[in-house]
Design a protein around this motif. Structure first.
Motif, PDB file in Angstrom:
ATOM      1  N   LEU A  93       0.875  -1.204  -0.058  1.00 42.73           N
ATOM      2  CA  LEU A  93       0.008   0.112   0.123  1.00 42.73           C
ATOM      3  C   LEU A  93       1.021   1.290   0.014  1.00 42.73           C
ATOM      4  O   LEU A  93       1.829   1.208   0.781  1.00 42.73           O
ATOM      5  CB  LEU A  93      -0.933   0.017   1.236  1.00 42.73           C
ATOM      6  N   THR A  94       0.813   2.300  -1.001  1.00 41.34           N
ATOM      7  CA  THR A  94       1.297   3.052  -1.103  1.00 41.34           C
ATOM      8  C   THR A  94       0.783   4.281   0.323  1.00 41.34           C
ATOM      9  O   THR A  94      -0.248   4.046   0.779  1.00 41.34           O
ATOM     10  CB  THR A  94       1.224   3.999  -2.405  1.00 41.34           C
ATOM     11  N   LEU A 114      -2.905   4.445   2.096  1.00 40.38           N
ATOM     12  CA  LEU A 114      -3.172   4.466   3.628  1.00 40.38           C
ATOM     13  C   LEU A 114      -4.099   5.630   3.974  1.00 40.38           C
ATOM     14  O   LEU A 114      -4.942   5.464   4.768  1.00 40.38           O
ATOM     15  CB  LEU A 114      -1.973   4.335   4.160  1.00 40.38           C
ATOM     16  N   GLU A 115      -3.789   6.817   3.268  1.00 39.72           N
ATOM     17  CA  GLU A 115      -4.486   8.036   3.802  1.00 39.72           C
ATOM     18  C   GLU A 115      -5.917   7.896   3.558  1.00 39.72           C
ATOM     19  O   GLU A 115      -7.004   8.183   4.265  1.00 39.72           O
ATOM     20  CB  GLU A 115      -3.788   9.095   3.206  1.00 39.72           C
ATOM     21  N   SER A 116      -6.034   7.309   2.378  1.00 40.00           N
ATOM     22  CA  SER A 116      -7.378   7.180   1.655  1.00 40.00           C
ATOM     23  C   SER A 116      -8.173   6.201   2.492  1.00 40.00           C
ATOM     24  O   SER A 116      -9.429   6.434   3.053  1.00 40.00           O
ATOM     25  CB  SER A 116      -7.510   6.986   0.292  1.00 40.00           C
ATOM     26  N   THR A 126      -5.272   0.681  13.239  1.00 39.94           N
ATOM     27  CA  THR A 126      -3.990  -0.024  13.706  1.00 39.94           C
ATOM     28  C   THR A 126      -3.372  -0.668  12.260  1.00 39.94           C
ATOM     29  O   THR A 126      -4.058  -1.291  11.701  1.00 39.94           O
ATOM     30  CB  THR A 126      -4.113  -0.768  14.667  1.00 39.94           C
ATOM     31  N   ILE A 127      -2.329  -0.518  11.967  1.00 35.23           N
ATOM     32  CA  ILE A 127      -1.537  -1.071  10.759  1.00 35.23           C
ATOM     33  C   ILE A 127      -0.653  -2.075  11.379  1.00 35.23           C
ATOM     34  O   ILE A 127       0.295  -1.732  12.151  1.00 35.23           O
ATOM     35  CB  ILE A 127      -0.766  -0.109   9.937  1.00 35.23           C
ATOM     36  N   VAL A 128      -0.765  -3.462  10.950  1.00 37.34           N
ATOM     37  CA  VAL A 128       0.332  -4.368  11.240  1.00 37.34           C
ATOM     38  C   VAL A 128       1.065  -4.491   9.945  1.00 37.34           C
ATOM     39  O   VAL A 128       0.533  -4.871   8.817  1.00 37.34           O
ATOM     40  CB  VAL A 128      -0.681  -5.726  11.629  1.00 37.34           C
ATOM     41  N   HIS A 129       2.161  -4.271   9.650  1.00 43.60           N
ATOM     42  CA  HIS A 129       2.906  -4.401   8.576  1.00 43.60           C
ATOM     43  C   HIS A 129       4.182  -5.030   8.796  1.00 43.60           C
ATOM     44  O   HIS A 129       5.036  -5.015   9.624  1.00 43.60           O
ATOM     45  CB  HIS A 129       3.096  -2.978   8.032  1.00 43.60           C
ATOM     46  N   TYR A 188       6.613   2.620  -1.847  1.00 51.19           N
ATOM     47  CA  TYR A 188       5.734   2.113  -0.728  1.00 51.19           C
ATOM     48  C   TYR A 188       5.953   2.497   0.556  1.00 51.19           C
ATOM     49  O   TYR A 188       5.180   2.317   1.423  1.00 51.19           O
ATOM     50  CB  TYR A 188       5.662   0.463  -0.897  1.00 51.19           C
ATOM     51  N   LYS A 189       6.889   3.235   0.786  1.00 49.53           N
ATOM     52  CA  LYS A 189       7.265   3.523   1.987  1.00 49.53           C
ATOM     53  C   LYS A 189       6.483   4.686   2.758  1.00 49.53           C
ATOM     54  O   LYS A 189       5.738   5.479   1.928  1.00 49.53           O
ATOM     55  CB  LYS A 189       8.787   4.057   2.413  1.00 49.53           C
ATOM     56  N   SER A 190       6.263   4.834   3.914  1.00 51.42           N
ATOM     57  CA  SER A 190       5.276   5.972   4.568  1.00 51.42           C
ATOM     58  C   SER A 190       5.963   6.408   5.499  1.00 51.42           C
ATOM     59  O   SER A 190       6.122   5.728   6.832  1.00 51.42           O
ATOM     60  CB  SER A 190       3.998   5.259   4.764  1.00 51.42           C
TER      61      SER A 190
END
Length: 828
Positions: free
Chosen positions: A325-326, A330-332, A344-347, A633-635
């Motif tokens: 996910l770009t 993620l923002e959208s 919560t994001i598990v990445h 892809y990094k955020s």
């Protein structure tokens, strides 16, 4: 171990004999694929010729003694002598019965660095690009016929889903092949409590029919009924509706169109009855990639979810899954699918180590055709050829067939669902060697042995390119990515790289036309029903007009001008309920303030994608291709790092850099652990008002007698709400077996003090007489500050680690009970 060459030679006259061997290693060889083609009498010629080459190349790499391959002459009659040269083969007749074929290395002069490294050299090596990452499993995995997790990342993701509090939104970003489907299936098949044997309903929304059928095939035998909802299968669809309303469906696999449309009223009833505990969206990046343009139902899921949440007794957990996910995605997704900062994001985002990247710019379209045909004459199968346009897909299908290849299939967006399923089944069953497709193909199609992915046109973005290449090497073995492009391709990229969002003035006119058609739904709440068939001009009434109106509303929702309230059953298609979020919604000034910045952000995202694609095509690039994917892809906002990997690219070959693969590490953003679950009344009674309790057992009890007694106690604690079990090996084995025979007992096994997402869940530590590494750490936690309800089950003579001459019961002031007393008071 199978001698593949011997197996092949023994099966020349009867291919079905060799095909009867079901070893997965054997079926992953070109020898097996050759027999598969031979068994189909309709196919000969060039299809066989390339497979002959693959067998020889495989044997040359893995068995250097082989210089040529003897083939029965009757198998070669359909191949012309001059055609062998097209595949760099030399053929000689050694006897009246046999033909001898030799292969030569292929070094295409038009491909930079091809003189340094053979394109095929790593494609036939049984080399797994990943290091082993399996870890101990939890007992509920056995309901899916697993015993171990594929990685720590998968374990963190599954446990996060099961520990998430009501109303939480989880985004799971896990690498391809890491087992994301388990994260959807486990919560769907477990019972909510000991008292209930209802699986409930877990909608799993997927973008393609192929992915729906793949997932259904994995789970239907386990739940015992149909799980993929297809309206055209009326009897099965009726059964699914009935099970949804009664709360017995469990996993429910649907398309976005079904989720927001024909099945929504049933889901609404299920939510009102409290049956929905999770809603899962697989391949969540497609909500934006496709929802922004030609499938608006993807984005309608946001309002449908809000409606379901408003009707349910206990808010369900929303799970969004994807491999990549770009930051734009993620923002959208956060804006569309979460509330009150409950995201919560598990990445564990690691790039694919399998692809070996090659690319070349062709001076003309004709030259590109020649180069790709040359590659198809040499490269192993299975092979996917991607095009960006449907017209190109059809053109390439004709070119390849006209050049003598017959084990070929074609898939694009305009073929019928029945034809799609037919061609997909042929592909899965290895009845075709080459599939020509637009980029929609392959999404969620888990074919493990794809060796080559060719792009015959530039994809619209670097993200799209990476997703396409990801169809190869899913078994962990190296695969080849070959991109051949022309300057004219940039016209296609420019036309497709960004969705066509409506402008401020045109959008406002459409909104005014819709708002003028409004009917009041709830005046106090400013909720109105508007017609999607409204047109700003008389000659605009059409299906395209309806879709543009829907896109306009979705744009307004994301720009926070309105909130779309999911419509009722009667007006699902042609009407929409909207809640006004601000005054001045019909004024151009507000549209310019809200829509223009939103469109600018969107255009910046797609401009970045084009820029990264251009960098990849620049042979003067000073960095590995993995650094471009990392940038994609990094955020920084969500603190999501990218673990790099590369199987080979222009830069790495230039620098003689070996393939590399970083270690996968699960992380959470934000770095929180979910609050503890409440415990049962009997356990509360035992603990009184304390967080800590002890159960002591006589040190003389050992062996099976001890296991039987402790097993009963641990199962009772699980029924009382304890989730974490830290124990010794023999007890863990017991808990994996017969005592755990229902789906209501949910718990996690640990080999050490819990430190993952389960840290704040009620925990029991079971100590036997043997030494253990976790006991001193547990004692430190007890002395410091307990994060959650904690139970110790220990021998009566256990000494305190910091008081070697004193027993635990002398120094630990907490509620306690003897094992026998617990049995008498609590065990029925």
């Amino acid at each position: 171990m199978i001698n593949y060459l011997q197996e092949l030679q023994n099966s020349w006259s009867c291919p079905i004999k060799g095909l009867a061997n079901t070893s997965s290693d054997w079926q992953n060889t070109p020898h097996w694929r050759l027999l598969k083609a031979l068994n189909d009498n309709n196919y000969r010629g060039k299809d066989l010729m390339v497979l002959f080459r693959s067998v020889i190349q495989y044997e040359k790499i893995n068995n250097s003694k082989l210089a040529s391959l003897k083939i029965p002459k009757n198998l070669c009659t359909s191949i012309l002598q001059e055609e062998y040269k097209l595949a760099s083969l030399d053929v000689r007749q050694t006897s009246s019965a046999n033909t001898c074929i030799r292969s030569f290395e292929w070094y295409p002069q038009w491909l930079p660095h091809a003189n340094k490294e053979s394109l095929e050299s790593r494609l036939f090596i049984d080399e797994n690009c990943h290091s082993k990452t399996e870890c101990a499993g939890d007992p509920f995995l056995k309901f899916l016929n697993f015993q171990r997790y594929r990685s720590n990342a998968q374990r963190e993701a599954v446990r996060s889903v099961l520990c998430a509090p009501p109303g939480q939104t989880l985004v799971l970003i896990l690498p391809t092949g890491s087992g994301k489907s388990v994260c959807a299936f486990i919560p769907a098949i477990l019972y909510p409590s000991v008292e209930s044997e209802l699986m409930g309903v877990t909608p799993i929304v997927v973008p393609t029919i192929s992915l729906a059928l793949d997932l259904a095939a994995k789970i239907e035998n386990i739940v015992g009924h149909r799980v993929a909802y297809r309206p055209e299968e009326r009897e099965n669809a009726l059964g699914i509706r009935m099970r949804c309303e009664s709360g017995t469906q469990g996993p429910l696999i649907v398309s976005p169109e079904v989720f927001v449309g024909s099945l929504f009223s049933t889901l609404l009833k299920s939510a009102k009855n409290g049956h929905i505990r999770h809603v899962v969206v697989d391949e969540a990046h497609m909500i934006l990639n496709w929802g922004d343009e030609f499938r608006p139902s993807f984005q309608q899921m946001s309002s449908a979810r809000r409606k379901l949440l408003s009707q349910t007794k206990t808010p369900f957990v929303t799970v969004l899954m994807s491999a990549t996910l770009t930051q734009y995605h993620l923002e959208s997704l956060e804006k569309m699918f979460s509330e009150n900062e409950n995201l919560t994001i598990v990445h564990a985002t690691r790039l694919r180590p399998e692809p070996i990247y090659w690319q070349a710019q062709a001076p003309t379209k004709k030259q590109r055709i020649d180069w790709i045909l040359e590659a198809i004459h040499h490269l192993p199968r299975p092979l996917i050829l991607y095009t960006t346009l449907k017209s190109s897909c059809i053109e390439w299908n004709n070119i390849i067939i006209n050049n003598g290849f017959q084990r070929v299939s074609m898939i694009h967006g305009d073929i019928t669902p029945r034809e799609y399923q037919k061609q997909l089944q042929r592909w899965k069953e290895n009845d075709v060697d080459i599939i020509i497709a637009t980029s929609a193909f392959g999404l969620g199609v888990d074919k493990a042995d794809v060796r080559v992915v060719i792009h015959a046109e530039l994809p619209e973005s670097l993200d799209r390119f990476y997703q396409d290449v990801g169809r190869g090497g899913r078994n962990g073995n190296p695969c080849l990515s070959l991109l051949i492009w022309t300057l004219d391709d940039w016209e296609i990229v420019d036309s497709l790289s960004a969705p066509t969002f409506i402008g401020g003035e045109k959008g406002r006119k459409r909104w005014n036309a819709m708002f003028n058609s409004k009917k009041v739904v709830d005046k106090a709440e400013s909720i109105y029903c508007v017609s999607l068939n409204s047109a700003p001009e008389l000659d605009m009434k059409s299906e395209q007009n309806r879709l543009w109106n829907l896109r306009t509303l979705l744009l307004m929702d994301r720009a926070e001008i309105i909130n779309i309230e999911h419509p009722t059953k009667e007006n699902t298609r042609n009407f929409a309920n909207v809640r006004l979020s601000t005054l001045g919604h019909t004024q151009l000034k507000l549209w310019d303030e809200r829509i223009v910045p939103f469109r600018n952000d969107l255009n910046q995202h797609y401009a970045k994608q084009k820029e990264l694609l251009a960098k990849m095509l620049n042979f003067d690039m000073s960095c590995c291709i993995s650094s471009l994917f990392e940038e994609c892809y990094k955020s920084n906002r969500y603190q999501i790092p990218i673990v790099r990997a590369c199987g080979g690219c222009f830069h790495c070959r230039e620098k003689s850099q070996r393939p590399f693969c970083g270690k996968i590490l699960p992380r959470r953003t934000p770095k929180i652990t979910f609050s503890q679950k409440t415990v049962g009344k009997d356990l509360q009674k035992l603990l009184k008002t304390d967080k800590l309790g002890c159960v002591y057992y006589p040190s003389t009890i050992k062996g099976d007698k001890l296991l039987n007694a402790i097993q009963d106690l641990v199962l009772w604690l699980i029924d009382q709400g304890v989730k974490n079990i830290v124990s010794f090996e023999n007890l863990e084995k017991r808990l994996w077996k017969t005592p755990y025979n229902d789906r209501s007992r949910l718990f996690f096994l640990h080999q050490d003090v819990p430190c993952d997402i389960t840290k704040n869940q009620p925990t029991v530590f079971v100590l036997d007489q043997s030494p253990t590494t976790w006991w001193p750490k547990t004692w430190e936690i007890i002395q410091d500050s307990l994060p959650t309800t904690t139970i110790l089950i220990i021998p009566i003579n256990t000494q305190a680690p910091d008081h070697p001459n004193r027993y635990v019961y002398d120094v630990l002031p907490c509620p306690s009970i003897q094992l026998q007393s617990w049995e008498e008071e609590y065990l029925e």
